[in-house]
Design a protein around this motif. Structure first.
Motif, PDB file in Angstrom:
ATOM      1  N   VAL A 213       0.816  -1.217   0.000  1.00  0.00           N
ATOM      2  CA  VAL A 213       0.000   0.000   0.000  1.00  0.00           C
ATOM      3  C   VAL A 213       0.850   1.267   0.000  1.00  0.00           C
ATOM      4  O   VAL A 213       0.585   2.185  -0.793  1.00  0.00           O
ATOM      5  CB  VAL A 213      -1.004  -0.017   1.174  1.00  0.00           C
TER       6      VAL A 213
ATOM      7  N   ALA B  17       0.823   4.212  -2.805  1.00  0.00           N
ATOM      8  CA  ALA B  17       0.488   5.577  -2.383  1.00  0.00           C
ATOM      9  C   ALA B  17       1.661   6.539  -2.555  1.00  0.00           C
ATOM     10  O   ALA B  17       1.570   7.705  -2.149  1.00  0.00           O
ATOM     11  CB  ALA B  17       0.038   5.566  -0.924  1.00  0.00           C
TER      12      ALA B  17
ATOM     13  N   THR C 252      -4.238   5.594   4.092  1.00  0.00           N
ATOM     14  CA  THR C 252      -4.745   5.130   2.803  1.00  0.00           C
ATOM     15  C   THR C 252      -5.828   4.076   3.011  1.00  0.00           C
ATOM     16  O   THR C 252      -5.660   3.139   3.782  1.00  0.00           O
ATOM     17  CB  THR C 252      -3.612   4.527   1.952  1.00  0.00           C
ATOM     18  N   GLU C 253      -6.930   4.259   2.289  1.00  0.00           N
ATOM     19  CA  GLU C 253      -8.009   3.264   2.287  1.00  0.00           C
ATOM     20  C   GLU C 253      -8.055   2.583   0.914  1.00  0.00           C
ATOM     21  O   GLU C 253      -7.620   3.143  -0.086  1.00  0.00           O
ATOM     22  CB  GLU C 253      -9.359   3.919   2.564  1.00  0.00           C
TER      23      GLU C 253
ATOM     24  N   GLY D 136      -6.289   0.364  -0.427  1.00  0.00           N
ATOM     25  CA  GLY D 136      -4.972   0.381  -1.064  1.00  0.00           C
ATOM     26  C   GLY D 136      -4.829  -0.608  -2.198  1.00  0.00           C
ATOM     27  O   GLY D 136      -5.345  -1.729  -2.141  1.00  0.00           O
TER      28      GLY D 136
ATOM     29  N   GLN E  55      -8.604   3.426  -4.243  1.00  0.00           N
ATOM     30  CA  GLN E  55      -7.622   3.904  -3.274  1.00  0.00           C
ATOM     31  C   GLN E  55      -7.761   5.410  -3.057  1.00  0.00           C
ATOM     32  O   GLN E  55      -7.948   6.183  -3.999  1.00  0.00           O
ATOM     33  CB  GLN E  55      -6.212   3.592  -3.773  1.00  0.00           C
ATOM     34  N   ARG E  56      -7.658   5.811  -1.796  1.00  0.00           N
ATOM     35  CA  ARG E  56      -7.701   7.237  -1.451  1.00  0.00           C
ATOM     36  C   ARG E  56      -6.774   7.467  -0.269  1.00  0.00           C
ATOM     37  O   ARG E  56      -6.804   6.695   0.693  1.00  0.00           O
ATOM     38  CB  ARG E  56      -9.127   7.676  -1.107  1.00  0.00           C
ATOM     39  N   THR E  57      -5.965   8.499  -0.354  1.00  0.00           N
ATOM     40  CA  THR E  57      -4.990   8.800   0.691  1.00  0.00           C
ATOM     41  C   THR E  57      -5.231  10.197   1.239  1.00  0.00           C
ATOM     42  O   THR E  57      -5.376  11.150   0.463  1.00  0.00           O
ATOM     43  CB  THR E  57      -3.558   8.690   0.148  1.00  0.00           C
TER      44      THR E  57
ATOM     45  N   ARG F 108       5.582  11.493  -1.078  1.00  0.00           N
ATOM     46  CA  ARG F 108       4.352  11.370  -1.853  1.00  0.00           C
ATOM     47  C   ARG F 108       4.229  12.454  -2.928  1.00  0.00           C
ATOM     48  O   ARG F 108       3.675  12.203  -4.010  1.00  0.00           O
ATOM     49  CB  ARG F 108       3.161  11.413  -0.897  1.00  0.00           C
TER      50      ARG F 108
ATOM     51  N   SER G  77       3.952   9.808  -6.040  1.00  0.00           N
ATOM     52  CA  SER G  77       2.570   9.329  -6.131  1.00  0.00           C
ATOM     53  C   SER G  77       2.253   9.011  -7.590  1.00  0.00           C
ATOM     54  O   SER G  77       1.846   9.879  -8.362  1.00  0.00           O
ATOM     55  CB  SER G  77       1.596  10.384  -5.598  1.00  0.00           C
TER      56      SER G  77
ATOM     57  N   GLU H 251      -2.304   7.112  -7.827  1.00  0.00           N
ATOM     58  CA  GLU H 251      -3.465   7.996  -7.710  1.00  0.00           C
ATOM     59  C   GLU H 251      -3.402   9.174  -8.679  1.00  0.00           C
ATOM     60  O   GLU H 251      -4.372   9.926  -8.796  1.00  0.00           O
ATOM     61  CB  GLU H 251      -3.601   8.495  -6.268  1.00  0.00           C
TER      62      GLU H 251
END
Length: 428
Positions: A37, A41, A84-85, A87, A92-94, A135, A139, A142
């Protein structure tokens, strides 16, 4: 094959059971979420740096307990944190903040309506410390040009493999809605006669105007115990790249593929006229769908060819998709739709309604784009080549342009469907 997570206890139990049954097995170690993850991310954390940038994993309340423990151990509340959800998935969202902000960040993530009722059980991964600063540079996932986009693909799943793979490569999720079904012709004996003519030397050319036509003739050949070798001496024309690839899968190379517009009109522009000195036979076979191809037949006839126009398969309109899908199409929940033929435009509108005006419309060629415009759609993307890959490449380039415009305006990058929702919320 079984995919197992955890500390290995489940693996131990299953391996013991399999061994006692006298079966052989193999264990393939996977990458843990605390490694995978952060990589997705944009925050790779090597093992030797985890003392200064710890990586934590757990569901919401469990993760918050771990973060609180870091504060209790004296870690500065201003220490950067990224949570992060979902992942490694296109959902995925951070969120980036500080250790002191962590409770609020978790509330935002778990309170997101998109997460649903299982928010409390949502696996999360947190990176704490200097690694979070990477990040901005690293990154990669995303920031894919179509990341998080929901893209409608109005074709059957077995015909959408290339488009699905290309969309996923750009970070999108493909939603396949079949708009046509392929059925045998009403008079199969005409196809039998055409195949016999191909084998016996009746034709100089065979012109394929779709990949489905290639498949229909291939199935008929195989039913007779014939293979690609029976095309010896025949010249082959393909309307575009997808049709040429279907021929290649059969072991055949097209002699003619339009270099310009990849359509029946483009094919006709480059088809050579009949020459009685160079061409021993003046006949052309066009195996096709039950959709009329009169312009191509007329054009070839004017070039001196005698054309056998044979229905090799029928296309029928598929059943309407479920009501929630129809509503999503009309209300703008899809970020884009990719049309691969004029029939996909006509049939989608016919069975599901017209896509919302915020939905980005991408078409595989000029003919498909004209059909979309005739149905009241604004076309945003036209593929440079008649292929699913080129179509998705064009959509990705358009998505990148939208993101760049938002960046230059200093705005948050939003998907087309999000912009529609934001306007609705603003006017409410």
């Amino acid at each position: 094959m079984r995919l197992l997570s955890g500390d290995g206890s489940a693996l131990s139990d299953e391996a013991t059971t399999v061994a006692r049954l006298g079966r052989s097995f193999e264990v393939v170690p996977g990458v843990s979420p605390t490694t995978a993850v952060p990589l997705y991310a944009g925050m790779p954390v090597p093992e030797h740096l985890r003392s200064t940038s710890p990586v934590l994993a757990g569901v919401g309340p469990e993760l918050l307990t771990q973060l609180d423990a870091l504060l209790a151990d004296g870690l500065d509340p201003s220490t950067p944190v990224a949570i992060t959800e979902h992942g490694t998935t296109t959902r995925q969202r951070t969120q980036v903040g500080t250790l002191g902000d962590a409770p609020g960040m978790l509330d935002d993530l778990l309170g997101d309506p998109a997460v649903g009722a299982d928010a409390g059980a949502l696996p999360l991964v947190a990176v704490v410390g200097p690694a979070v600063e990477q990040r901005l540079e690293l990154s990669w996932f995303e920031t894919l040009p179509l990341f998080g986009w929901d893209v409608l693909v109005p074709r059957t799943k077995d015909q959408s493999g290339t488009a699905i793979a290309a969309l996923e490569g750009y970070g999108a999720t493909a939603h396949v809605v079949p708009t046509i079904a392929v059925e045998p012709p009403r008079m199969p004996q005409l196809v039998d006669k055409a195949v016999q003519g191909m084998v016996s030397g009746r034709y100089e050319w065979v012109g394929f105007t779709s990949a489905n036509a290639v498949r229909a003739i291939r199935e008929k050949f195989e039913s007779y115990g014939l293979d690609a070798r029976s095309f010896s001496g025949l010249k082959i024309a393909a309307v575009g790249g997808a049709t040429a690839r279907a021929l290649q899968e059969w072991g055949l190379a097209a002699d003619l593929v339009p270099s310009g517009e990849q359509s029946a009109a483009g094919l006709l522009e480059e088809w050579p006229p009949f020459d009685d000195l160079l061409d021993p036979i003046n006949r052309v076979l066009l195996p096709r769908a039950d959709i009329a191809t009169e312009p191509l037949v007329i054009g070839l006839t004017e070039l001196g060819w005698e054309v056998d126009d044979v229905t090799a398969y029928r296309t029928v309109r598929a059943a309407p998709p479920p009501a929630p899908v129809r509503e999503a199409i009309k209300s703008g929940d899809f970020d884009a739709v990719v049309f691969t033929s004029s029939s996909t435009v006509r049939n989608l509108v016919g069975i599901a309604g017209k896509p919302h005006k915020v939905t980005v419309v991408a078409c595989i060629g000029q003919a498909t784009a004209r059909t979309a415009e005739e149905h009241g759609l604004t076309v945003h993307v036209i593929a440079q080549e008649s292929s699913a890959q080129s179509l998705v490449d064009g959509l990705a380039e358009y998505g990148y342009g939208l993101a760049l415009e938002a960046y230059e305006r200093g705005e948050q990058v939003r998907r087309p469907s999000q912009r529609r929702r934001r306007r609705r919320e603003t006017t409410a």
